[in-house]
Design a protein around this motif. Structure first.
Motif, short mmCIF file in Angstrom:
data_model
loop_
_atom_site.label_atom_id
_atom_site.label_comp_id
_atom_site.label_asym_id
_atom_site.label_seq_id
_atom_site.Cartn_x
_atom_site.Cartn_y
_atom_site.Cartn_z
N SER A 38 0.83 -1.19 0.00
CA SER A 38 0.00 0.00 0.00
C SER A 38 0.88 1.26 0.00
N GLY A 39 0.56 2.19 -0.85
CA GLY A 39 1.28 3.46 -0.87
C GLY A 39 2.49 3.50 -1.79
N CYS A 40 2.78 2.38 -2.49
CA CYS A 40 4.00 2.36 -3.32
C CYS A 40 3.79 3.08 -4.64
N GLY A 41 2.56 3.32 -5.02
CA GLY A 41 2.33 4.09 -6.24
C GLY A 41 1.53 3.35 -7.31
N LYS A 42 0.85 2.28 -6.92
CA LYS A 42 0.12 1.47 -7.90
C LYS A 42 -0.99 2.28 -8.58
N SER A 43 -1.83 2.89 -7.76
CA SER A 43 -2.96 3.65 -8.34
C SER A 43 -2.45 4.86 -9.12
N THR A 44 -1.37 5.44 -8.63
CA THR A 44 -0.81 6.61 -9.31
C THR A 44 -0.28 6.23 -10.70
N LEU A 45 0.33 5.06 -10.80
CA LEU A 45 0.78 4.58 -12.11
C LEU A 45 -0.41 4.43 -13.06
P1 ADP Z 1 -1.07 2.55 -3.86
O1 ADP Z 1 -2.16 2.57 -4.89
O2 ADP Z 1 0.08 1.69 -4.25
O3 ADP Z 1 -1.56 2.21 -2.50
P2 ADP Z 1 -0.95 5.38 -4.41
O4 ADP Z 1 -0.57 5.41 -5.85
O5 ADP Z 1 -2.37 5.63 -4.07
O6 ADP Z 1 -0.44 4.02 -3.78
O7 ADP Z 1 -0.08 6.45 -3.65
C1 ADP Z 1 1.32 6.54 -3.78
C2 ADP Z 1 1.86 7.60 -2.84
O8 ADP Z 1 1.41 8.88 -3.25
C3 ADP Z 1 1.41 7.44 -1.40
O9 ADP Z 1 2.47 7.83 -0.59
C4 ADP Z 1 0.25 8.38 -1.28
O10 ADP Z 1 0.11 8.84 0.03
C5 ADP Z 1 0.65 9.48 -2.21
N1 ADP Z 1 -0.49 10.13 -2.86
C6 ADP Z 1 -1.51 9.52 -3.49
N2 ADP Z 1 -2.37 10.41 -4.04
C7 ADP Z 1 -1.86 11.62 -3.74
C8 ADP Z 1 -2.27 12.96 -4.00
N3 ADP Z 1 -3.38 13.25 -4.72
N4 ADP Z 1 -1.49 13.95 -3.53
C9 ADP Z 1 -0.37 13.70 -2.84
N5 ADP Z 1 0.07 12.48 -2.54
C10 ADP Z 1 -0.66 11.44 -2.98
#
Ligand code: ADP
Ligand code: MG
Length: 216
Positions: A38-45
């Motif tokens: 969790s938090g590694c950047g999966k959703s962000t990718l």
């Molecule tokens: P995952 O899907 O792997 O759990 P995320 O991609 O959601 O991880 O988030 C990756 C990192 O970016 C985390 O540290 C999260 O707290 C941070 N993060 C996610 N969304 C935002 C945002 N809109 N603004 C700032 N930080 C974010």
């Protein structure tokens, strides 16, 4: 058709990198799983691929679909389908209306309802056509959401922990349905998850940190 990530890096605006130099090719008909905590950047990718990366981030490198860079294209032109852990059906639309909503604009008039109903028949959920999302089960909603994603004829499918909200029995059933329907759609699919049981049998899985992926 293939999805190609080349030398991809995503950084927060303050410079901190989620990951750097990630290279991956997903071929049509293939499901590749990216595993990470969790938090590694999966959703962000996935946001970056779909074209709605939050303003807090920027990326470098290239995202290509069938050799064409998506980088400059707005989200609605990318033809990227996404399936989330929450089904995100529109609560004020019936099941068939939710499906019809996803159909390409080229399908007009009464054809829209007909195609939505045909899709429901194919997944044996015809009886739910006039129900609203809050009147059906979580498992049924998940199947409708999957069908809705594929009705839009995406060129690539992204799955963000698609099973994590389902209870255990349903989860196994839904995994099979997702894998079967993606195979039929014959498009590249990229799934992110933290659950090893989500990985389709015999498919490629890349575990965090993804930079160490030298598979392709
Ligand atoms: P995952 O899907 O792997 O759990 P995320 O991609 O959601 O991880 O988030 C990756 C990192 O970016 C985390 O540290 C999260 O707290 C941070 N993060 C996610 N969304 C935002 C945002 N809109 N603004 C700032 N930080 C974010
Ligand atoms: Mg996430």
């Amino acid at each position: 058709m293939s999805l190609c990530l080349e030398n991809l890096a995503i950084r927060k605006n303050d410079g901190e990198a989620l990951f750097t130099a990630f290279n991956l090719t997903v071929e049509k008909g293939e499901i590749v799983t990216l595993m990470g905590p969790s938090g590694c950047g999966k959703s962000t990718l996935l946001d970056a691929i779909a074209g709605h990366l939050s303003q807090e981030f920027q990326y470098t490198g290239s995202i290509k679909l069938d050799g064409t860079p998506l980088d400059g294209q707005p989200a609605h032109k990318r033809q990227v389908g996404i399936l989330f852990q929450d089904d995100l059906l529109f609560p004020h639309l019936t099941v068939w209306e939710n499906l019809a909503f996803a159909l390409p604009d080229s399908i007009k008039g009464t054809q829209r309802k007909e195609q939505a109903i045909t899709a429901l028949k194919e997944i044996s959920l015809m009886s739910l056509a006039d129900s609203f999302p809050d009147q059906i089960s979580g498992g049924q909603r998940a199947r409708i959401a999957l069908t809705r994603m594929l009705l839009a004829k995406p060129k690539v499918a992204l799955l963000d922990e698609p099973y994590s909200k389902l209870d255990k029995d349903l989860r196994q059933q839904f995994r099979t349905q997702v894998e079967d329907q993606l195979k039929e759609a014959n498009i590249p699919a990229l799934m992110v998850t933290h659950d090893e049981e989500d990985v389709p049998q015999g498919s490629r899985c890349i575990t965090w940190p993804w930079e160490d992926n030298y598979a392709r």
